[in-house]
Every structure is written in C-alpha cells, then in structure tokens.
Design a protein around this motif. Structure first.
Motif, short mmCIF file in Angstrom:
data_model
loop_
_atom_site.label_atom_id
_atom_site.label_comp_id
_atom_site.label_asym_id
_atom_site.label_seq_id
_atom_site.Cartn_x
_atom_site.Cartn_y
_atom_site.Cartn_z
N TYR A 25 0.79 -1.23 0.00
CA TYR A 25 0.00 0.00 0.00
C TYR A 25 0.83 1.28 0.00
CZ TYR A 25 -3.65 -3.32 1.13
OH TYR A 25 -4.51 -4.39 1.10
N LEU A 26 2.10 1.18 -0.35
CA LEU A 26 2.89 2.39 -0.48
C LEU A 26 2.56 3.07 -1.80
CD1 LEU A 26 6.37 1.20 0.84
CD2 LEU A 26 4.69 2.63 2.02
N HIS A 27 2.54 4.39 -1.78
CA HIS A 27 2.26 5.18 -2.97
C HIS A 27 3.26 4.81 -4.07
CE1 HIS A 27 2.04 8.74 -5.56
NE2 HIS A 27 0.81 8.88 -5.09
N PRO A 28 2.83 4.79 -5.34
CA PRO A 28 3.73 4.37 -6.42
C PRO A 28 5.01 5.21 -6.55
CG PRO A 28 1.48 4.50 -7.22
CD PRO A 28 1.48 5.04 -5.82
N THR A 29 4.95 6.51 -6.25
CA THR A 29 6.13 7.36 -6.47
C THR A 29 6.58 8.12 -5.24
OG1 THR A 29 4.73 9.20 -7.21
CG2 THR A 29 5.56 7.69 -8.91
N GLN A 30 5.75 8.21 -4.22
CA GLN A 30 6.10 8.97 -3.02
C GLN A 30 6.35 8.02 -1.85
OE1 GLN A 30 3.09 11.95 -2.40
NE2 GLN A 30 3.11 12.57 -4.54
N ASP A 31 7.17 8.43 -0.91
CA ASP A 31 7.51 7.60 0.24
C ASP A 31 6.47 7.75 1.36
OD1 ASP A 31 9.76 6.57 -0.97
OD2 ASP A 31 11.03 8.21 -0.27
N ARG A 32 5.30 7.16 1.11
CA ARG A 32 4.20 7.21 2.07
C ARG A 32 3.15 6.19 1.66
NH1 ARG A 32 -0.15 9.36 -0.46
NH2 ARG A 32 0.19 10.76 -2.20
N PRO A 33 2.31 5.79 2.62
CA PRO A 33 1.18 4.93 2.24
C PRO A 33 0.15 5.75 1.46
CG PRO A 33 1.13 5.39 4.59
CD PRO A 33 2.37 6.02 4.05
N ILE A 34 -0.74 5.06 0.74
CA ILE A 34 -1.80 5.78 0.05
C ILE A 34 -2.75 6.40 1.07
CG2 ILE A 34 -1.66 4.44 -2.07
CD1 ILE A 34 -4.12 2.83 -1.09
N THR A 35 -3.40 7.45 0.68
CA THR A 35 -4.34 8.14 1.55
C THR A 35 -5.72 7.47 1.46
OG1 THR A 35 -5.06 9.67 -0.17
CG2 THR A 35 -3.15 10.35 1.17
#
Length: 91
Positions: A25-35
C-alpha cells in the motif's frame, strides 16, 4: 510491505491499507502509504463521495466495500439473467 505500481492493477484494498506493513500500500512514487482518498478512488468511488466517521471507520468502509465497477458488473449480469428468465417464462 510493498509499493503499488502505476502500470499495473491495484492489489485488493483492505481495511488497514493506511499501514504500510499490512500489504502493498505504499504510494507508487512517493515515500508514504496511500491516503484514504486515494484508496477510495482505487475502489471506484467518485471523488465527490462524502465519508462519515473517524479515519479508522472510513478505512473500514473503504476496505470492506465491493469495488464500484465490480458491483455494477455483477448487478448488470444478475439483471440480465433475471430478465432473460422472465422473458422465457412469459413466452
């Protein structure tokens, strides 16, 4: 833990998608989980959909939902089958 891929279908959105250790569930391009908003869009909810409850309650609603497109396809197939069966009985 893993990253979603922008060029592939999403994994199943579960109720704890906001916790990276619970799946891919990590964002495809950013270092964070999806919102929550992004998870709802993946499930097919319109961007104007209004959610009620705490963040945890909303995550459960999103994760427990049948994706909108899948629900529409199933309902259409059931409707077609029932309509065909009714037409045959009337003939």
């Amino acid at each position: 833990m893993g990253r979603l891929r922008a060029d592939r279908p999403s994994v199943t959105i579960r109720t704890e998608f906001y916790k990276p250790e619970k799946g891919r569930y990590l964002h495809p391009t950013q270092d964070r989980p999806i919102t929550h908003y992004e998870a709802a869009l993946i499930q097919g909810f319109p961007d104007s959909y209004r959610w009620c409850g705490s963040k945890i309650q909303i995550a459960r609603q999103i994760g427990n939902a049948v994706p909108v497109g899948l629900g529409r396809a199933l309902a259409g197939a059931i409707h077609q089958r029932l309509t065909t069966a009714t037409d045959r009985e009337a003939a």
